[in-house]
Design a protein around this motif. Structure first.
Motif, PDB file in Angstrom:
ATOM      1  N   HIS A 113      15.148  10.520  12.019  1.00  0.00           N
ATOM      2  CA  HIS A 113      13.718  10.854  12.036  1.00  0.00           C
ATOM      3  C   HIS A 113      13.387  11.705  13.263  1.00  0.00           C
ATOM      4  CE1 HIS A 113       9.527  10.136  13.248  1.00  0.00           C
ATOM      5  NE2 HIS A 113       9.299  10.303  11.960  1.00  0.00           N
ATOM      6  N   ASP A 114      13.905  11.304  14.413  1.00  0.00           N
ATOM      7  CA  ASP A 114      13.642  12.055  15.637  1.00  0.00           C
ATOM      8  C   ASP A 114      14.185  13.481  15.547  1.00  0.00           C
ATOM      9  OD1 ASP A 114      12.447   9.778  16.646  1.00  0.00           O
ATOM     10  OD2 ASP A 114      14.152   9.221  17.912  1.00  0.00           O
ATOM     11  N   LEU A 115      15.352  13.633  14.947  1.00  0.00           N
ATOM     12  CA  LEU A 115      15.907  14.979  14.762  1.00  0.00           C
ATOM     13  C   LEU A 115      15.006  15.814  13.854  1.00  0.00           C
ATOM     14  CD1 LEU A 115      19.711  14.273  14.214  1.00  0.00           C
ATOM     15  CD2 LEU A 115      18.670  15.415  16.177  1.00  0.00           C
ATOM     16  N   ALA A 116      14.569  15.201  12.770  1.00  0.00           N
ATOM     17  CA  ALA A 116      13.747  15.926  11.797  1.00  0.00           C
ATOM     18  C   ALA A 116      12.400  16.323  12.376  1.00  0.00           C
ATOM     19  CB  ALA A 116      13.554  15.081  10.539  1.00  0.00           C
ATOM     20  N   THR A 117      11.888  15.537  13.297  1.00  0.00           N
ATOM     21  CA  THR A 117      10.584  15.836  13.885  1.00  0.00           C
ATOM     22  C   THR A 117      10.586  17.184  14.589  1.00  0.00           C
ATOM     23  OG1 THR A 117      10.140  13.483  14.138  1.00  0.00           O
ATOM     24  CG2 THR A 117       8.826  14.953  15.480  1.00  0.00           C
ATOM     25  N   GLY A 118      11.710  17.561  15.155  1.00  0.00           N
ATOM     26  CA  GLY A 118      11.797  18.836  15.861  1.00  0.00           C
ATOM     27  C   GLY A 118      12.181  20.016  14.983  1.00  0.00           C
ATOM     28  N   MET A 119      12.354  19.799  13.687  1.00  0.00           N
ATOM     29  CA  MET A 119      12.783  20.866  12.779  1.00  0.00           C
ATOM     30  C   MET A 119      11.590  21.517  12.087  1.00  0.00           C
ATOM     31  SD  MET A 119      15.916  19.115  10.724  1.00  0.00           S
ATOM     32  CE  MET A 119      17.508  18.949  11.436  1.00  0.00           C
ATOM     33  N   ASN A 120      11.813  22.746  11.643  1.00  0.00           N
ATOM     34  CA  ASN A 120      10.765  23.379  10.842  1.00  0.00           C
ATOM     35  C   ASN A 120      10.813  22.816   9.416  1.00  0.00           C
ATOM     36  OD1 ASN A 120      12.510  24.945   9.089  1.00  0.00           O
ATOM     37  ND2 ASN A 120      12.843  26.342  10.793  1.00  0.00           N
ATOM     38  N   ALA A 121       9.779  23.077   8.642  1.00  0.00           N
ATOM     39  CA  ALA A 121       9.654  22.485   7.303  1.00  0.00           C
ATOM     40  C   ALA A 121      10.826  22.844   6.389  1.00  0.00           C
ATOM     41  CB  ALA A 121       8.333  22.916   6.667  1.00  0.00           C
ATOM     42  N   GLY A 122      11.319  24.056   6.471  1.00  0.00           N
ATOM     43  CA  GLY A 122      12.441  24.472   5.629  1.00  0.00           C
ATOM     44  C   GLY A 122      13.707  23.679   5.921  1.00  0.00           C
ATOM     45  N   ASP A 123      13.966  23.444   7.199  1.00  0.00           N
ATOM     46  CA  ASP A 123      15.142  22.668   7.586  1.00  0.00           C
ATOM     47  C   ASP A 123      15.011  21.208   7.159  1.00  0.00           C
ATOM     48  OD1 ASP A 123      16.307  24.910   8.674  1.00  0.00           O
ATOM     49  OD2 ASP A 123      15.753  24.411  10.751  1.00  0.00           O
ATOM     50  N   VAL A 124      13.797  20.672   7.260  1.00  0.00           N
ATOM     51  CA  VAL A 124      13.566  19.288   6.811  1.00  0.00           C
ATOM     52  C   VAL A 124      13.836  19.187   5.318  1.00  0.00           C
ATOM     53  CG1 VAL A 124      11.826  17.481   6.489  1.00  0.00           C
ATOM     54  CG2 VAL A 124      11.965  18.700   8.668  1.00  0.00           C
ATOM     55  N   GLU A 125      13.349  20.149   4.547  1.00  0.00           N
ATOM     56  CA  GLU A 125      13.591  20.145   3.105  1.00  0.00           C
ATOM     57  C   GLU A 125      15.084  20.232   2.800  1.00  0.00           C
ATOM     58  OE1 GLU A 125      11.566  19.541   0.517  1.00  0.00           O
ATOM     59  OE2 GLU A 125      10.082  19.100   2.056  1.00  0.00           O
ATOM     60  N   ALA A 126      15.812  21.035   3.560  1.00  0.00           N
ATOM     61  CA  ALA A 126      17.267  21.144   3.376  1.00  0.00           C
ATOM     62  C   ALA A 126      17.944  19.801   3.656  1.00  0.00           C
ATOM     63  CB  ALA A 126      17.843  22.233   4.272  1.00  0.00           C
ATOM     64  N   MET A 127      17.494  19.098   4.689  1.00  0.00           N
ATOM     65  CA  MET A 127      18.051  17.774   5.008  1.00  0.00           C
ATOM     66  C   MET A 127      17.758  16.777   3.890  1.00  0.00           C
ATOM     67  SD  MET A 127      19.692  17.794   7.889  1.00  0.00           S
ATOM     68  CE  MET A 127      19.713  16.093   8.380  1.00  0.00           C
ATOM     69  N   ILE A 128      16.559  16.845   3.329  1.00  0.00           N
ATOM     70  CA  ILE A 128      16.199  15.953   2.219  1.00  0.00           C
ATOM     71  C   ILE A 128      17.095  16.227   1.019  1.00  0.00           C
ATOM     72  CG2 ILE A 128      14.395  15.446   0.512  1.00  0.00           C
ATOM     73  CD1 ILE A 128      12.362  15.846   2.840  1.00  0.00           C
ATOM     74  N   ARG A 129      17.285  17.500   0.692  1.00  0.00           N
ATOM     75  CA  ARG A 129      18.153  17.841  -0.446  1.00  0.00           C
ATOM     76  C   ARG A 129      19.584  17.362  -0.203  1.00  0.00           C
ATOM     77  NH1 ARG A 129      15.019  22.403  -0.166  1.00  0.00           N
ATOM     78  NH2 ARG A 129      16.619  23.606   0.890  1.00  0.00           N
ATOM     79  N   LEU A 130      20.071  17.502   1.024  1.00  0.00           N
ATOM     80  CA  LEU A 130      21.413  17.042   1.367  1.00  0.00           C
ATOM     81  C   LEU A 130      21.514  15.523   1.195  1.00  0.00           C
ATOM     82  CD1 LEU A 130      24.251  17.496   2.522  1.00  0.00           C
ATOM     83  CD2 LEU A 130      23.250  17.306   4.804  1.00  0.00           C
ATOM     84  N   ALA A 131      20.538  14.793   1.705  1.00  0.00           N
ATOM     85  CA  ALA A 131      20.549  13.325   1.578  1.00  0.00           C
ATOM     86  C   ALA A 131      20.480  12.910   0.112  1.00  0.00           C
ATOM     87  CB  ALA A 131      19.386  12.719   2.359  1.00  0.00           C
ATOM     88  N   GLU A 132      19.642  13.572  -0.669  1.00  0.00           N
ATOM     89  CA  GLU A 132      19.545  13.251  -2.098  1.00  0.00           C
ATOM     90  C   GLU A 132      20.844  13.558  -2.820  1.00  0.00           C
ATOM     91  OE1 GLU A 132      16.065  15.528  -3.096  1.00  0.00           O
ATOM     92  OE2 GLU A 132      14.731  13.809  -2.752  1.00  0.00           O
ATOM     93  N   SER A 133      21.507  14.638  -2.432  1.00  0.00           N
ATOM     94  CA  SER A 133      22.787  15.003  -3.029  1.00  0.00           C
ATOM     95  C   SER A 133      23.853  13.960  -2.710  1.00  0.00           C
ATOM     96  CB  SER A 133      23.219  16.376  -2.515  1.00  0.00           C
ATOM     97  OG  SER A 133      24.512  16.692  -2.963  1.00  0.00           O
ATOM     98  N   ILE A 134      23.887  13.501  -1.469  1.00  0.00           N
ATOM     99  CA  ILE A 134      24.844  12.457  -1.075  1.00  0.00           C
ATOM    100  C   ILE A 134      24.585  11.185  -1.864  1.00  0.00           C
ATOM    101  CG2 ILE A 134      25.518  10.921   0.829  1.00  0.00           C
ATOM    102  CD1 ILE A 134      25.014  13.371   2.695  1.00  0.00           C
ATOM    103  N   ARG A 135      23.324  10.791  -1.975  1.00  0.00           N
ATOM    104  CA  ARG A 135      22.994   9.566  -2.719  1.00  0.00           C
ATOM    105  C   ARG A 135      23.366   9.716  -4.187  1.00  0.00           C
ATOM    106  NH1 ARG A 135      17.016   7.146  -2.866  1.00  0.00           N
ATOM    107  NH2 ARG A 135      16.683   9.322  -2.452  1.00  0.00           N
ATOM    108  N   ALA A 136      23.089  10.846  -4.793  1.00  0.00           N
ATOM    109  CA  ALA A 136      23.420  11.063  -6.200  1.00  0.00           C
ATOM    110  C   ALA A 136      24.924  11.018  -6.416  1.00  0.00           C
ATOM    111  CB  ALA A 136      22.855  12.417  -6.656  1.00  0.00           C
TER     112      ALA A 136
END
Length: 97
Positions: free
Chosen positions: A68-91
């Protein structure tokens, strides 16, 4: 909340809701997913613990806080990329079961 030394009033203020709303959550109606995530963070626990009473792995919780702390310092595009990566790992993990 009591176990954490937090009052309904403190939770209500932190989440910008009424004390009545917090009381309703405790009695029957759970908060919406966004409020649930904020409530879990405020109480320093996980959403699954609030929903199901599952025990909290403190190391996992710390790693989630770090993420969460890492994501707080990221721009919105990078946060979305992290979300997609996490969703891909979970899937992928769900497909392996």
């Amino acid at each position: 909340m009591t176990a954490r030394g937090t009052s309904q009033t403190a939770v209500a203020r932190a989440l910008s809701v009424s004390r009545f709303t917090v009381r309703r959550w405790l009695i029957s109606k759970m908060p919406d997913p966004n409020q649930m995530a904020i409530l879990a963070a405020f109480l320093d626990t996980s959403v699954s613990h609030l929903q199901n009473g599952e025990s909290v792995d403190s190391d996992h919780a710390l790693r989630c806080q770090y993420l969460h702390d890492l994501a707080t310092g990221m721009n919105a595009g990078d946060v979305e990329a992290m979300i997609r990566l996490a969703e891909s790992i979970r899937a992928t993990k769900m497909l392996q079961k």
